[in-house]
Design a protein around this motif. Sequence first.
Motif, PDB file in Angstrom:
ATOM      1  N   VAL A  32       5.465   6.633  -5.751  1.00 28.58           N
ATOM      2  CA  VAL A  32       4.555   6.248  -4.667  1.00 28.58           C
ATOM      3  C   VAL A  32       5.373   6.017  -3.399  1.00 28.58           C
ATOM      4  CG1 VAL A  32       2.785   4.575  -3.974  1.00 28.58           C
ATOM      5  CG2 VAL A  32       3.125   5.074  -6.404  1.00 28.58           C
ATOM      6  N   LYS A  56       3.021  10.409  -4.557  1.00 28.48           N
ATOM      7  CA  LYS A  56       3.747  11.623  -4.176  1.00 28.48           C
ATOM      8  C   LYS A  56       4.086  12.481  -5.387  1.00 28.48           C
ATOM      9  CE  LYS A  56       4.086  11.183   0.205  1.00 28.48           C
ATOM     10  NZ  LYS A  56       3.322  12.111   1.011  1.00 28.48           N
ATOM     11  N   ASN A 107      -1.810  13.539  -6.583  1.00 27.92           N
ATOM     12  CA  ASN A 107      -0.926  13.345  -5.426  1.00 27.92           C
ATOM     13  C   ASN A 107      -1.784  13.174  -4.177  1.00 27.92           C
ATOM     14  OD1 ASN A 107       1.110  13.714  -7.170  1.00 27.92           O
ATOM     15  ND2 ASN A 107       1.858  15.640  -6.305  1.00 27.92           N
ATOM     16  N   GLY A 108      -1.358  12.299  -3.275  1.00 28.43           N
ATOM     17  CA  GLY A 108      -2.116  12.057  -2.038  1.00 28.43           C
ATOM     18  C   GLY A 108      -3.056  10.877  -2.146  1.00 28.43           C
ATOM     19  N   THR A 109      -3.307  10.382  -3.378  1.00 27.88           N
ATOM     20  CA  THR A 109      -4.226   9.239  -3.533  1.00 27.88           C
ATOM     21  C   THR A 109      -3.600   7.982  -2.920  1.00 27.88           C
ATOM     22  OG1 THR A 109      -4.880  10.191  -5.653  1.00 27.88           O
ATOM     23  CG2 THR A 109      -5.556   7.907  -5.248  1.00 27.88           C
ATOM     24  N   GLN A 110      -4.408   7.261  -2.133  1.00 28.28           N
ATOM     25  CA  GLN A 110      -3.954   5.979  -1.568  1.00 28.28           C
ATOM     26  C   GLN A 110      -4.093   4.929  -2.657  1.00 28.28           C
ATOM     27  OE1 GLN A 110      -3.085   5.680   1.898  1.00 28.28           O
ATOM     28  NE2 GLN A 110      -3.196   7.912   1.712  1.00 28.28           N
ATOM     29  N   GLN A 132       0.862  -1.188   0.000  1.00 21.36           N
ATOM     30  CA  GLN A 132       0.000   0.000   0.000  1.00 21.36           C
ATOM     31  C   GLN A 132       0.899   1.239   0.000  1.00 21.36           C
ATOM     32  OE1 GLN A 132      -1.562  -2.800   1.641  1.00 21.36           O
ATOM     33  NE2 GLN A 132      -2.678  -2.619  -0.287  1.00 21.36           N
ATOM     34  N   THR A 149       1.113   5.845  -1.090  1.00 25.54           N
ATOM     35  CA  THR A 149       0.472   7.130  -1.381  1.00 25.54           C
ATOM     36  C   THR A 149       1.219   7.800  -2.525  1.00 25.54           C
ATOM     37  OG1 THR A 149       0.132   7.329   0.981  1.00 25.54           O
ATOM     38  CG2 THR A 149      -0.244   9.313  -0.307  1.00 25.54           C
TER      39      THR A 149
END
Length: 370
Positions: A330, A317, A352-355, A313, A315
């Motif tokens: 990521v 960047k 950006n910021g999406t999991q 998993q 995020t």
Amino acid sequence: MNNALHKARADSAVSVRLEGINLSFGKTHVLKGIDLQIEPGEFFAFLGPSGCGKTTLLRLLAGFESAQTGQVIIGDQEVSYLPPWQRNLGMVFQSYALWPHMTIRKNVAFGLEERHVPRSEINRRVDRALDLVSLLELADRRPSQLSGGQQQRVALARTIVIEPQVLLLDEPLSNLDAKLRIQMRHELLDLQRKLSITTIFVTHDQEEANTIADRIALMKDGVIQQNGTPVELYDKPVNRFVADFLGTANFFEGKLDKSGSAWVFQANNGLVIPVDNHSGIKNSGGCCLVFRPQNVKVTVDAKNDSNDTIQFQGTIKGKEFLGSTIRYRVNVCGDDVFADVSHQQGRHLLENGTQVNLGIHRNQIMVVSD
Ligand code: ATP
């Protein structure tokens, strides 16, 4: 060229063998224990960063340098102690080294005249060599009246006209602009295939080596790190240097460990990753985990539950738009992981910021030595 002639050429191609080569300039040990077999008719590349010893290795083959230990064998003959002119090799230099005051025809004929070949044969062989590189029509010009690519072809014609057993090319395309280099790569390959001549070329450009070489020896600090086909080196690198030199790779630091009968990689970022490919590494130190960005599957919702897929998993960047692909950066447990997603017109890019969930097939993860 007719098929019979092509076959005769292919049958007369020779192998090149280097055994136990060590070469130093003063106290600088430049070539270290080189063992290599190049097959008859192969297009072979010496690849590596500046200063790794590839030009020295080529010059050793040509007879311009001598090794302190080891042998150079061409076909069945050991040539280690023969001077360059007795080795029947043709070398094309980076600078082309054409005679500016002579016409193209005269430049190409020069080597044959030096060898006192009869005039009628010189004319026939020069015409054929110029024809092979598509320069017959420009034969009466001087080098300064030709483009860089045409001069490069004259340098090739001048070398092949002497019908060497082995063709040595020292960064032959480095003086050309980017577009011409790509065109000349194809021309060089076509010519090599037509002549079926064992050809060795030096380059520091991995794309150039990948696109034209049958096999590559990748060098670092005077040592061949790995030799094999471009795909072998890319897909099955033996160490971090090879993986890193050929394209982009993701690396996790950590150590290899046994878990029951299986192997796992304990990454310093805390992840424990089962591994099937560990290149025979059995000790826990001096290794890293490698996987390529294009083998990482990025999903937002769906999690792939297949046992064959390793999941991380992370995020998002950052991202780079590379045209046919988007390269996401990521953050996975504090490490940057690059993941390539093919780009299709109209498809939304992830912010950006999406999991995200990253999935990599077990076969596409390797542990290699550092
Ligand atoms: P590049 O891509 O920059 O041409 P390379 O891989 O071809 O590099 P070489 O030219 O073979 O590297 O040089 C290997 C090493 O040997 C370098 O450290 C270089 O400085 C050294 N070297 C080369 N020729 C000599 C020489 N005649 N005397 C002393 N050192 C030399």
